[in-house]
Enzyme design. Structure first.
Site, PDB file in Angstrom:
ATOM      1  N   LYS A 142       0.984  -1.222  -0.040  1.00 34.47           N
ATOM      2  CA  LYS A 142       0.049   0.012   0.302  1.00 34.47           C
ATOM      3  C   LYS A 142       0.862   0.962  -0.048  1.00 34.47           C
ATOM      4  O   LYS A 142       1.859   1.526   0.876  1.00 34.47           O
ATOM      5  CB  LYS A 142      -0.859   0.018   1.148  1.00 34.47           C
ATOM      6  CG  LYS A 142      -1.945   1.372   1.162  1.00 34.47           C
ATOM      7  CD  LYS A 142      -3.012   1.163   2.185  1.00 34.47           C
ATOM      8  CE  LYS A 142      -2.692   1.600   3.546  1.00 34.47           C
ATOM      9  NZ  LYS A 142      -2.981   3.086   3.856  1.00 34.47           N
ATOM     10  N   GLY A 171      -7.448   9.069  10.735  1.00 31.24           N
ATOM     11  CA  GLY A 171      -7.609   9.211  12.204  1.00 31.24           C
ATOM     12  C   GLY A 171      -8.705  10.439  12.530  1.00 31.24           C
ATOM     13  O   GLY A 171      -8.914  10.439  13.606  1.00 31.24           O
ATOM     14  N   ALA A 186      -9.252   5.383   5.333  1.00 33.29           N
ATOM     15  CA  ALA A 186      -9.145   6.642   6.065  1.00 33.29           C
ATOM     16  C   ALA A 186     -10.532   7.457   6.315  1.00 33.29           C
ATOM     17  O   ALA A 186     -11.045   7.476   5.186  1.00 33.29           O
ATOM     18  CB  ALA A 186      -8.089   7.590   5.500  1.00 33.29           C
TER      19      ALA A 186
END
Lengths: 264, 264, 264, 264
Positions: free
Chosen positions: D106, D167, D193
């Site tokens: 990734k 996050g 994400a």
């Protein structure tokens, strides 16, 4: 409200403006409607596609400069319809020639004829070259904060992220990326594309945008002149609300703290 | 823009108004700020809590009628702080007495001191009685379309659903219920409570509301006078946009049909 | 996941259930599909319109009780199609008779055939009477927190606010009112109506709902059995997420505090 | 539900997977919790930061490969912490060495330590080089549809747009751009994400994403194992709902057409 305008001007490069609503000139019925809508919008900066608009090259056709004289409006030639840096650069040079050395331009390099999303790679390349050639570049881009900063570092005089696809009328799709761009920019951030109605323009301004540019939302409304007036008021309302400092959002008046983001 | 105001008045009962922004008088620093904010908002209808505001009963205290003279403003006494029908009815009768037969009132019967949600059962009971006594009742209620219709059937002259809790600043929470109420009402629907910033007011008007009433959003802003001006422009912008007929929302300009609601 | 089910049962009155997904029985192709969808949904409580469903009154027609035997499912007769308290009460008495003294019912009194919004006034009246007659009343209502509390005070065993109009598929329209109801209720709050897809059900559960009831979202999907399975997983996912305690929403990972509601 | 898994595999390059939930390995209390959460999530692909995770280089520290053996899991080394193409390329080469020729990686090249937004210019450069070197590149990027297509043209095996900042837990910020990417991609589009809770993952899948990758939403929850289970169910629910074909969104059940985007 001239008193207000004076104490809160929009600064782009060395120029100052009282109006924070920038308008496009396309898609209207005729140049008369373009002119009337521009007046109703109170716009001072008007953009037009260099490749589509007659500035006198064709003497048999209506001339934009008659409808919107450069003595009264700041003309903002744009590169709509360009799909790579080379085309966009050529178009800007042409505009400078047609307008006797005019350097303020809106760069847009499209990635796709269907969505009209920007091609940010070609946009970066074109912006670098145009700045080097002395253009004052206002740049249409995505809402990517990293690219926005890079375009500013290159020397663009305004960053113009899309709120949603051109002509979509979807309104602000991602407030967080816009906020990220706004909070980190030293040049004006002007939402370009995606506004559908008055509240969309107000929201953009409340986020802290320096201005809003639109065309379809006005030209495509059932009553373009009334919508132009609506947008003028909306941009002013959003700007004032931003400066006035809104109340926090709370579950109810008696809540002790603003909502914490657990809902929504 | 007086030309506009004339051709699109707000009609409440037999009265006509140019402004569609109704404001509250509480929560300001003093009556001077109340007056200045009311002026900046361009409000013609101003509401006040009968049980909290001095209309001259106490000659030693500032009198609301000096700040906002009834010759210039349409006073709208409200029943804030009442938790049952009997209390609310008594309060309206008191207002009529204090204001020499004044009949236009805003009925609110609260269900809860924390959330300030309406108690719709008591509200219905009070509305019936007040209409029977000759009051012109503008009524604060939930966004329940069935109850809104019932309040109209009773004879209320305006339906005033909350957009969100009083003082919350959360903005319009449920556009579908508001739209349902608006599309089925023959009397004005005025959003009362929940507006936080200018775009919230614009959205309410774009949905087709006849007006917006607010207090905290203006009085609680960092700069109440500037926010009052923002709200004035926002209400006008939203109204104009509603009348101008916005463009449809589409995935992109080239899409052949408006978005079909599969997203969002 | 039986281990989980056991430690987190749904308690309605004296009954306990492992599944938090309640399903309707109407709008399916036939009773076989009703049965298969109910199984795929893992539902334990199934609701049906007393006035529309054959429980054996007509021996020539398929019988719901054959498809969904009361030995395996908790039947929840509902008063769909009733527009006043008297009708709803009669319908509940009929259900009790047909089902040998069964007392658990879902009360719904509609205000309008078009929107299927509840008539909360008639609902309150019916609920009072039904509770007095010994019924265990699960009650379909609006998302009005004051009325929800009153229905609980009357003795209803579950409060079932709509998320959006029945059959609309619009999803949760007003999270704040639901949250207000949930946080103040001592009986289960079960979202009834408005769910369109799996994430809607998950959102309801994440807000803290005790369960979700749906019919159209499953029966009207292109593949009802697959959607039934999706909804089962979604309700479980939402419940688990609620219990697991989600991360706060922040502008970015490095932000020091959750977002403060200034955006959105 | 193994029957289902078999008939709807996730295909990445030449590999097939039953699970569409990819998980990160960081931010857990210890490797035991990492392992248990991975199991609860049902993940088959697990990603780790090459520059932070011990794969045996330090024999005195716990080894990720013991907790998540490559015989059971598909390891997905990532370039977290890299800020330019050269660093990212070096990191991938290191991973290939440490993992005996492993080529699935990734790629993430960050633009900013605060927001963790991708630097798409450096990402493009790195992707080109890595594909040329025989890596199978799954690529973290912005939600720019033009760049997504370019990354696919370069030969990336999966496009991984962010839903919101890493996050942040903000959930899907822009559904239209994701939809644009999904509808035009021939390789899997995996949201990477921004997911905060179960419904966010379900929404991503309902839009048509092929999978979801997350770390903080699980590791940062109050009960990571329960949240891992929630996410597993949510991804399955969203996928099933997508395949099952949801009902249209309408103003109410009796409306003749889906909502037309004028509201919302």
């Amino acid at each position: 409200m001239p008193a207000h305008a004076c104490d809160d001007p929009l600064q782009i490069g060395v120029r100052q403006f009282n109006s924070r609503l920038l308008t496009g000139t396309g898609k209207f019925k005729d140049l008369r409607e373009t002119r009337l809508a521009t007046e109703a919008a109170g716009a001072e900066i008007v953009t037009f596609a260099v490749r589509r608009m007659n500035l006198g090259q064709d003497a048999t056709q209506p001339n934009l400069l008659d409808a919107l004289p450069p003595t009264r409006y700041t003309l903002l030639p744009n590169t709509a319809g360009c799909y790579d840096a080379a085309e966009a650069i050529r178009t800007c040079r042409l505009a400078r020639e047609l307008l006797d050395g005019h350097t303020l331009i809106k760069l847009e390099v499209l990635g796709d004829a269907r969505t009209l999303f920007p091609n940010v790679i070609e946009t970066l390349a074109a912006a670098e070259q145009l700045v080097a050639e002395g253009f004052e570049v206002m740049v249409y881009t995505s809402d990517d904060p990293i690219l926005a900063r890079r375009l500013e570092d290159i020397g663009c005089v305004a960053i113009m992220p899309l709120a949603a696809p051109i002509g979509s009328g979807l309104g602000i799709q991602n407030r967080y990326t816009l906020l990220e761009i706004i909070e980190n920019a030293k040049v004006p951030v002007i939402v370009d594309a995606g506004v559908g109605t008055a509240s969309d323009a107000a929201i953009a301004m409340e986020l802290g945008c320096a201005g809003v540019l639109m065309n379809t939302a006005i030209a495509g409304a059932r009553d373009p002149l009334l919508m132009a007036r609506a947008m003028r008021a909306a941009v002013q309302a959003g700007r004032d609300a931003y400066r006035a400092g809104r109340i926090p959002r709370k579950r109810c008046a008696s809540a002790s703290s603003p909502i914490d983001g657990m809902v929504g």
